[in-house]
Design a protein around this motif. Structure first.
Motif, PDB file in Angstrom:
ATOM      1  N   UNK A 129      83.887  48.189 157.010  1.00 57.40           N
ATOM      2  CA  UNK A 129      82.938  47.215 156.453  1.00 57.40           C
ATOM      3  C   UNK A 129      81.568  47.853 156.255  1.00 57.40           C
ATOM      4  N   UNK A 130      81.156  48.677 157.209  1.00 57.41           N
ATOM      5  CA  UNK A 130      79.868  49.359 157.108  1.00 57.41           C
ATOM      6  C   UNK A 130      79.836  50.289 155.897  1.00 57.41           C
ATOM      7  N   UNK A 131      80.905  51.064 155.714  1.00 63.03           N
ATOM      8  CA  UNK A 131      80.968  51.990 154.591  1.00 63.03           C
ATOM      9  C   UNK A 131      81.006  51.251 153.252  1.00 63.03           C
ATOM     10  N   UNK A 132      81.793  50.184 153.192  1.00 63.63           N
ATOM     11  CA  UNK A 132      81.906  49.422 151.942  1.00 63.63           C
ATOM     12  C   UNK A 132      80.578  48.777 151.567  1.00 63.63           C
ATOM     13  N   UNK A 133      79.874  48.246 152.583  1.00 65.92           N
ATOM     14  CA  UNK A 133      78.589  47.606 152.308  1.00 65.92           C
ATOM     15  C   UNK A 133      77.580  48.622 151.769  1.00 65.92           C
ATOM     16  N   UNK A 134      77.542  49.810 152.365  1.00 65.32           N
ATOM     17  CA  UNK A 134      76.610  50.839 151.888  1.00 65.32           C
ATOM     18  C   UNK A 134      77.025  51.377 150.524  1.00 65.32           C
ATOM     19  N   UNK A 135      78.313  51.439 150.266  1.00 67.76           N
ATOM     20  CA  UNK A 135      78.779  51.897 148.944  1.00 67.76           C
ATOM     21  C   UNK A 135      78.356  50.913 147.850  1.00 67.76           C
ATOM     22  N   UNK A 136      78.531  49.623 148.125  1.00 71.27           N
ATOM     23  CA  UNK A 136      78.149  48.584 147.157  1.00 71.27           C
ATOM     24  C   UNK A 136      76.651  48.596 146.891  1.00 71.27           C
ATOM     25  N   UNK A 137      75.846  48.879 147.926  1.00 70.63           N
ATOM     26  CA  UNK A 137      74.382  48.843 147.786  1.00 70.63           C
ATOM     27  C   UNK A 137      73.792  50.206 147.445  1.00 70.63           C
ATOM     28  N   UNK A 138      74.664  51.205 147.131  1.00 71.48           N
ATOM     29  CA  UNK A 138      74.188  52.560 146.823  1.00 71.48           C
ATOM     30  C   UNK A 138      73.395  53.165 147.978  1.00 71.48           C
ATOM     31  N   UNK A 139      73.865  52.905 149.190  1.00 70.70           N
ATOM     32  CA  UNK A 139      73.256  53.503 150.372  1.00 70.70           C
ATOM     33  C   UNK A 139      72.003  52.808 150.874  1.00 70.70           C
ATOM     34  N   UNK A 140      71.712  51.599 150.395  1.00 68.36           N
ATOM     35  CA  UNK A 140      70.505  50.880 150.815  1.00 68.36           C
ATOM     36  C   UNK A 140      70.808  50.095 152.099  1.00 68.36           C
ATOM     37  N   UNK A 141      70.232  50.476 153.258  1.00 62.80           N
ATOM     38  CA  UNK A 141      70.534  49.799 154.529  1.00 62.80           C
ATOM     39  C   UNK A 141      69.984  48.369 154.603  1.00 62.80           C
ATOM     40  N   UNK A 142      69.045  48.030 153.717  1.00 66.14           N
ATOM     41  CA  UNK A 142      68.477  46.672 153.764  1.00 66.14           C
ATOM     42  C   UNK A 142      69.477  45.612 153.304  1.00 66.14           C
ATOM     43  N   UNK A 143      70.661  46.068 152.812  1.00 65.39           N
ATOM     44  CA  UNK A 143      71.674  45.112 152.368  1.00 65.39           C
ATOM     45  C   UNK A 143      72.112  44.201 153.517  1.00 65.39           C
ATOM     46  N   UNK A 144      72.009  44.701 154.749  1.00 67.39           N
ATOM     47  CA  UNK A 144      72.437  43.914 155.905  1.00 67.39           C
ATOM     48  C   UNK A 144      71.439  42.806 156.247  1.00 67.39           C
ATOM     49  N   UNK A 145      70.250  42.867 155.674  1.00 67.59           N
ATOM     50  CA  UNK A 145      69.233  41.847 155.950  1.00 67.59           C
ATOM     51  C   UNK A 145      68.986  40.937 154.746  1.00 67.59           C
ATOM     52  N   UNK A 146      69.520  41.312 153.583  1.00 72.36           N
ATOM     53  CA  UNK A 146      69.357  40.472 152.401  1.00 72.36           C
ATOM     54  C   UNK A 146      70.328  39.297 152.389  1.00 72.36           C
ATOM     55  N   UNK A 147      71.432  39.454 153.074  1.00 71.28           N
ATOM     56  CA  UNK A 147      72.395  38.356 153.180  1.00 71.28           C
ATOM     57  C   UNK A 147      71.974  37.421 154.311  1.00 71.28           C
ATOM     58  N   UNK A 148      71.771  36.117 154.036  1.00 69.61           N
ATOM     59  CA  UNK A 148      71.344  35.189 155.096  1.00 69.61           C
ATOM     60  C   UNK A 148      72.345  35.133 156.250  1.00 69.61           C
ATOM     61  N   UNK A 149      73.646  35.148 155.949  1.00 67.97           N
ATOM     62  CA  UNK A 149      74.658  35.082 157.015  1.00 67.97           C
ATOM     63  C   UNK A 149      74.615  36.340 157.870  1.00 67.97           C
TER      64      UNK A 149
END
Length: 513
Positions: free
Chosen positions: A450-470
């Motif tokens: 899940x961590x790898x997929x999330x970073x792949x979708x966001x082009x390596x942007x770690x802030x993706x984990x804080x942009x989602x309210x859930x």
């Protein structure tokens, strides 16, 4: 209404003769395992998973689930009769159960524990039926980012709230995550941390870890108890029931313990141990006769037993609706799901309705079976306590070895299980909780992907984990749980230490007699 229709559909599945038979077998085996001090539901389920090879998944999972709540249901027997808790959750039952038994009220104490477990189990399954579907509907909106945050939250709470030390709990979590990285990397196809051993390329088998960590390691505790002469039995005598006065005192404690237990089970990582402690503390706080606690108070038996069994139902909320185990035993059951090619989670209610609703309905039927088994037959079942230790331990080790070897037909798995047995023994000596390691092993692979997929979708942007309210909310909850764990442990740990001191004093008094 969807939940109500689901329950009715599940009952039609559960009452099939084959399913009824294997549910009965499961709860019976669970009850027998609960009579063996130290062999908990995780080890019992792991030992019998190889027996289910080739069975229909619904039938097999009904039996394995029956073993789980059957173990929790009958766990009071060794606590009351032997003054020896079979697991950490039963420590609170020992406090008042054994003194009540010493007063000649062993049968009444067992009856109170059985009825409390039955009521809590039925209420807990009902809550599970109506909570799991809405939670699964919410989980359908989860993506890789949300799943990473959810598993991170679960592992954080498990590590922070299991055991008496946050550092030890977190250490166990990271050890489990480390074990989860062993094998072929799905992205690169390169072997990782296999030390050149081809047997480790297909990841470390959860069955090998569980059997070694729980069954083989816990045999040593039984050996020590037998050689040290600390196992003292009490015969079941008198009428197997309780008085009206005892019932009036136990009844409100049962409902309060059920509420505490289900909430603790529904919160990842809290577990039956904390549920039993919190319910005991609550009853002692509000009791008009707190001086009776520790001397045979009825509430001191009813509340922890109700909390422990309601916690069992609460743990299935996460397993079925989110695909995240809520306890060590449900982590083993999740491994069985995956072994059958079934992924627990929100889609399970749509893709496998017969399985999920049949499983829930079988818990209603299993609770009735357990009431019948534990009340009239408790005098007979307790005879397992008098089996010669040498025979008992040989049987346990024989079943464990056969189960591990039959998984891959490889002697290497036996050596690996032995190594984890040594690790489990050291964990017990050092007071390191085992459940966090198992959680890390089971969930580590999903966490990494899940961590790898999330970073792949966001082009390596770690802030993706804080942009989602859930995801942001779950990460915030994880931080709050870890920060608050020190405060939440103060009183329960103090009560647990006092409980252990009282048990030691009681054993010393028995030896002097």
């Amino acid at each position: 209404m969807e939940s109500l229709y689901g329950i009715l559909h599940g009952l039609a599945v559960a009452i099939q003769p084959t399913h009824l038979l294997y549910t009965l077998i499961g709860v019976f085996i669970g009850t027998m395992i609960s009579h063996l001090p130290g062999i908990g539901p995780s080890a019992g389920i792991a030992l019998l998973i190889p027996v289910t090879f080739g069975m229909d998944p619904i039938t097999a999972l009904m039996m394995l689930t029956g073993i789980y709540y059957g173990c929790m249901y009958g766990g009071a027997v060794t606590a009351i009769l032997l003054n020896t808790p079979g697991d950490a959750a039963a420590v609170m039952t020992v406090l008042d159960g054994y003194p009540m038994a010493r007063r000649g009220r062993a049968a009444a104490a067992l009856a109170i524990a059985g009825v409390s477990s039955f009521i809590a189990g039925m209420i807990g399954v009902t809550c599970l039926s109506f909570v799991a579907v809405p939670l699964a509907a919410v989980a359908l909106h989860f993506g890789p980012t949300e799943y990473f945050a959810l598993i991170f939250f679960a592992l954080s709470t498990v590590g922070a709230l299991n055991g008496n030390s946050i550092a030890k709990g977190m250490m166990a979590v990271f050890m489990g995550l480390g074990l989860a990285t062993i094998g072929i990397d799905l992205q690169s196809g390169v072997p990782r941390f296999t030390m050149g051993l081809s047997q480790l390329q297909d990841r470390v088998s959860f069955l090998v870890v569980v059997v070694g960590l729980f069954a083989i390691a816990e045999v040593s505790r039984m050996v020590e108890g037998t050689l040290g002469g600390t196992l003292h039995s009490v015969k079941v005598e008198g009428k197997l029931w309780f008085t009206k006065k005892e019932w009036r005192r136990a009844r409100p404690a049962i409902f309060r313990g059920t509420a505490v237990g289900f909430l603790c089970g529904a919160a990842p990582g809290l577990g039956g141990t904390l549920a039993a402690m919190l319910s005991y503390v609550l009853e002692k706080k509000i009791s008009k006769h707190p001086e009776e606690f520790g001397k045979g108070a009825v509430e001191g038996i009813a509340a922890p037993e109700a909390a422990t069994n309601a916690d069992t139902c609460g743990a299935f909320v996460h397993l079925l609706a989110l695909g995240v185990p809520g306890s060590g035993a449900t982590a083993v059951i999740m491994g069985a799901f995956i072994m059958y090619g079934i992924q627990p989670g929100p889609m399970l209610f749509h893709t496998q309705p017969d399985l999920v609703w049949g499983l829930i309905a079988s818990m209603y039927i299993g609770n009735i079976m357990l009431l019948v088994l534990n009340l009239p037959l408790v005098g007979i079942l307790s005879k397992i306590l008098y089996v010669p230790p040498g025979i008992l331990l040989c049987l346990i080790l024989g079943i464990a070895s056969a189960g591990v070897y039959s998984f891959n037909n490889d002697v290497f798995d036996l050596y690996l299980a032995l190594a984890f047995g040594v690790l489990g023994y050291l964990f017990r000596k050092l007071d390191v909780p085992k459940a966090p390691l198992l959680f890390g092993l089971i969930l580590g692979h999903t966490l990494e992907q899940s961590f790898r997929q999330a970073l792949t979708i966001s082009n390596g942007d770690p802030t993706v984990f804080f942009r989602s309210p859930i995801a942001a909310g779950l990460l915030l909850c994880a931080a709050v749980m870890v920060a608050a764990s020190v405060w939440s442990k103060r009183r329960p740990v103090k009560e647990l230490q006092q409980a252990e001191e009282r048990i030691a004093q009681q054993r010393l008094a028995e030896e002097q007699r």
